[in-house]
Each structure stands twice: as structure tokens, then as C-alpha cells.
Design a protein around this motif. Structure first.
Motif, PDB file in Angstrom:
ATOM      1  N   GLY A  44      72.563  40.123  14.701  1.00 22.45           N
ATOM      2  CA  GLY A  44      71.638  39.784  14.449  1.00 22.45           C
ATOM      3  C   GLY A  44      70.626  39.795  14.339  1.00 22.45           C
ATOM      4  N   GLY A  45      70.641  39.996  15.654  1.00 23.64           N
ATOM      5  CA  GLY A  45      69.376  39.931  16.188  1.00 23.64           C
ATOM      6  C   GLY A  45      68.034  41.200  15.844  1.00 23.64           C
ATOM      7  N   LEU A  46      66.573  40.714  15.381  1.00 24.59           N
ATOM      8  CA  LEU A  46      66.011  41.712  14.498  1.00 24.59           C
ATOM      9  C   LEU A  46      65.493  42.716  13.622  1.00 24.59           C
ATOM     10  CD1 LEU A  46      64.229  43.618  18.050  1.00 24.59           C
ATOM     11  CD2 LEU A  46      63.741  41.711  16.655  1.00 24.59           C
ATOM     12  N   ARG A  47      67.271  41.951  12.829  1.00 16.60           N
ATOM     13  CA  ARG A  47      67.243  41.928  11.527  1.00 16.60           C
ATOM     14  C   ARG A  47      66.635  41.515  10.516  1.00 16.60           C
ATOM     15  NH1 ARG A  47      71.401  44.572   8.533  1.00 16.60           N
ATOM     16  NH2 ARG A  47      71.709  44.270   6.319  1.00 16.60           N
ATOM     17  N   LEU A  48      65.207  42.271   9.788  1.00 17.41           N
ATOM     18  CA  LEU A  48      64.740  41.197   8.471  1.00 17.41           C
ATOM     19  C   LEU A  48      65.523  41.204   7.031  1.00 17.41           C
ATOM     20  CD1 LEU A  48      61.921  43.979   8.543  1.00 17.41           C
ATOM     21  CD2 LEU A  48      62.431  41.513   9.351  1.00 17.41           C
ATOM     22  N   ALA A  49      65.156  39.757   6.377  1.00 18.79           N
ATOM     23  CA  ALA A  49      65.705  39.183   5.424  1.00 18.79           C
ATOM     24  C   ALA A  49      64.869  39.071   3.639  1.00 18.79           C
ATOM     25  CB  ALA A  49      66.904  38.184   5.227  1.00 18.79           C
ATOM     26  N   ALA A  50      64.571  40.205   3.561  1.00 16.34           N
ATOM     27  CA  ALA A  50      64.117  39.277   1.940  1.00 16.34           C
ATOM     28  C   ALA A  50      62.368  39.215   2.155  1.00 16.34           C
ATOM     29  CB  ALA A  50      64.613  38.694   0.950  1.00 16.34           C
ATOM     30  N   VAL A  51      61.849  40.000   3.332  1.00 16.67           N
ATOM     31  CA  VAL A  51      60.684  39.572   4.019  1.00 16.67           C
ATOM     32  C   VAL A  51      59.246  40.498   3.093  1.00 16.67           C
ATOM     33  CG1 VAL A  51      58.929  39.607   5.936  1.00 16.67           C
ATOM     34  CG2 VAL A  51      61.675  39.564   5.838  1.00 16.67           C
ATOM     35  N   PRO A  52      58.656  39.636   2.290  1.00 17.01           N
ATOM     36  CA  PRO A  52      57.652  41.365   1.844  1.00 17.01           C
ATOM     37  C   PRO A  52      57.064  41.947   2.505  1.00 17.01           C
ATOM     38  CG  PRO A  52      56.888  38.648   1.108  1.00 17.01           C
ATOM     39  CD  PRO A  52      58.393  38.679   2.257  1.00 17.01           C
ATOM     40  N   LEU A  53      56.742  43.195   1.826  1.00 16.10           N
ATOM     41  CA  LEU A  53      56.325  44.089   3.067  1.00 16.10           C
ATOM     42  C   LEU A  53      54.429  43.659   3.437  1.00 16.10           C
ATOM     43  CD1 LEU A  53      56.344  47.178   3.684  1.00 16.10           C
ATOM     44  CD2 LEU A  53      55.080  47.579   2.037  1.00 16.10           C
ATOM     45  N   TRP A  54      53.763  43.170   2.718  1.00 13.93           N
ATOM     46  CA  TRP A  54      52.273  43.058   3.053  1.00 13.93           C
ATOM     47  C   TRP A  54      51.994  41.721   4.166  1.00 13.93           C
ATOM     48  CZ3 TRP A  54      49.826  47.364   3.399  1.00 13.93           C
ATOM     49  CH2 TRP A  54      49.635  47.727   2.477  1.00 13.93           C
ATOM     50  N   PRO A  55      52.900  40.759   3.516  1.00 17.06           N
ATOM     51  CA  PRO A  55      52.449  39.490   5.263  1.00 17.06           C
ATOM     52  C   PRO A  55      53.466  40.496   6.307  1.00 17.06           C
ATOM     53  CG  PRO A  55      53.318  38.632   2.675  1.00 17.06           C
ATOM     54  CD  PRO A  55      53.404  40.038   2.731  1.00 17.06           C
ATOM     55  N   PHE A  56      54.178  40.960   5.829  1.00 16.28           N
ATOM     56  CA  PHE A  56      54.998  41.320   7.090  1.00 16.28           C
ATOM     57  C   PHE A  56      54.219  42.158   7.708  1.00 16.28           C
ATOM     58  CE2 PHE A  56      57.224  45.196   9.074  1.00 16.28           C
ATOM     59  CZ  PHE A  56      58.639  44.452  10.016  1.00 16.28           C
ATOM     60  N   ALA A  57      54.151  43.349   7.345  1.00 14.85           N
ATOM     61  CA  ALA A  57      52.773  44.353   7.996  1.00 14.85           C
ATOM     62  C   ALA A  57      51.390  43.881   8.471  1.00 14.85           C
ATOM     63  CB  ALA A  57      52.032  45.650   6.955  1.00 14.85           C
ATOM     64  N   CYS A  58      51.325  42.829   8.550  1.00 22.13           N
ATOM     65  CA  CYS A  58      49.709  41.855   8.830  1.00 22.13           C
ATOM     66  C   CYS A  58      50.501  41.144   9.974  1.00 22.13           C
ATOM     67  CB  CYS A  58      49.344  40.738   7.895  1.00 22.13           C
ATOM     68  SG  CYS A  58      48.156  41.281   6.075  1.00 22.13           S
ATOM     69  N   LEU A  59      51.835  40.615   9.989  1.00 13.43           N
ATOM     70  CA  LEU A  59      51.841  39.491  10.900  1.00 13.43           C
ATOM     71  C   LEU A  59      51.992  41.074  11.939  1.00 13.43           C
ATOM     72  CD1 LEU A  59      53.458  37.384  12.123  1.00 13.43           C
ATOM     73  CD2 LEU A  59      55.649  37.391  11.234  1.00 13.43           C
TER      74      LEU A  59
END
Length: 145
Positions: A60-75
Motif C-alpha cells: 500500500g505504499g504511496l496510496r492516499l486515503a481521504a486526504v483533502p486536496l488543498w492541504p495535500f497540494a500545499c504539502l
């Protein structure tokens, strides 16, 4: 709106493929550029990329689960900038030492080293940023739980 679950995997795979093509070209670049050479380049690059992706994606490496788009994009963009700068500096330093040892010309070695560092980091950084972003998200998930 959540980030698509495979986003980091796609970015990592594209970066790994570009990096594997560069590596294979570096190793076999002096060969005659025939149709057979390009087929071998394609096969070796795909095999290397598939092997790296298999190792990174297992479990399951590098698989995202329920991550909001804008905080993810900023990070991700912050990680991308940091990783690009760090890898460009590291590659430039290594290239400067190697090229200067061969050419014994400071200005030429510096120019080629900077060019190599900036260009190679451009292809390596997205894959590395994918890994660091995923680790940061995993750490935040375990700290928040």
C-alpha cells in the motif's frame, strides 16, 4: 474534495520512468542509435521502472486515503521545492567534483555541474517528493489518531 488515491503513485512512476531512461542512456549512451538500441532502451527502462515501483508500492505504499486536496497540494508543492533544491545542490556538488577531476577546468566544470544538477534534479525530485509527502501524511495520521 479529496485527492485521488493514486496521485502519488502516478507522479512517482512518471519520475521513476524518466530517471530510468536517463540512467540507461548514461550507461549505454555511446552505442549506435539504431532501432534495436531504442527497443533495448525501452525494455531496460520499463523493467527498471517496474522493479522500483514494485518495491515502493508493495504493502500500500504511496496510496492516499481521504486526504483533502488543498492541504495535500500545499504539502506536496513544499516537499517538491525542498527536494528539488536539495537534490540539485547534491547532484551539482558531486558532478563538480567528478567533472573537475576529469577536465581540470574550473569554469567549465562549474557550468556543466550546475547544468547537470538542475536538469537531473528536475526528473528525480517529483518521485522523491512523492515519498516524503506520503511519509509526512502517514506521520500526521498516526500522530492524529
Amino acid at each position: 474534495m479529496n485527492t485521488p488515491t493514486q496521485t502519488l503513485r502516478v507522479v512517482f512512476a512518471a519520475s521513476a520512468l524518466a530517471s530510468s531512461v536517463i540512467l540507461v542512456l548514461f550507461v549505454r549512451g555511446r552505442a549506435e542509435w539504431t532501432d534495436a538500441f531504442w527497443l533495448q532502451l525501452l525494455g531496460a527502462s520499463l523493467a527498471l521502472c517496474a522493479a522500483v515501483c514494485f518495491v515502493v508500492f508493495r504493502g500500500g505504499g504511496l496510496r492516499l486515503a481521504a486526504v483533502p486536496l488543498w492541504p495535500f497540494a500545499c504539502l506536496f508543492l513544499r516537499q517538491l521545492a525542498l527536494v528539488y533544491a536539495a537534490s540539485a545542490i547534491a547532484i551539482t556538488a558531486a558532478a563538480l567534483v567528478i567533472i573537475y577531476a576529469i577536465t581540470r577546468s574550473g569554469p567549465n566544470a562549474l557550468a556543466l555541474a550546475v547544468l547537470a544538477g538542475l536538469w537531473l534534479a528536475l526528473w528525480l525530485a517529483p518521485g522523491m517528493a512523492s515519498c516524503t509527502t506520503w511519509r509526512a501524511l502517514q506521520r500526521a495520521k498516526t500522530d492524529g489518531a
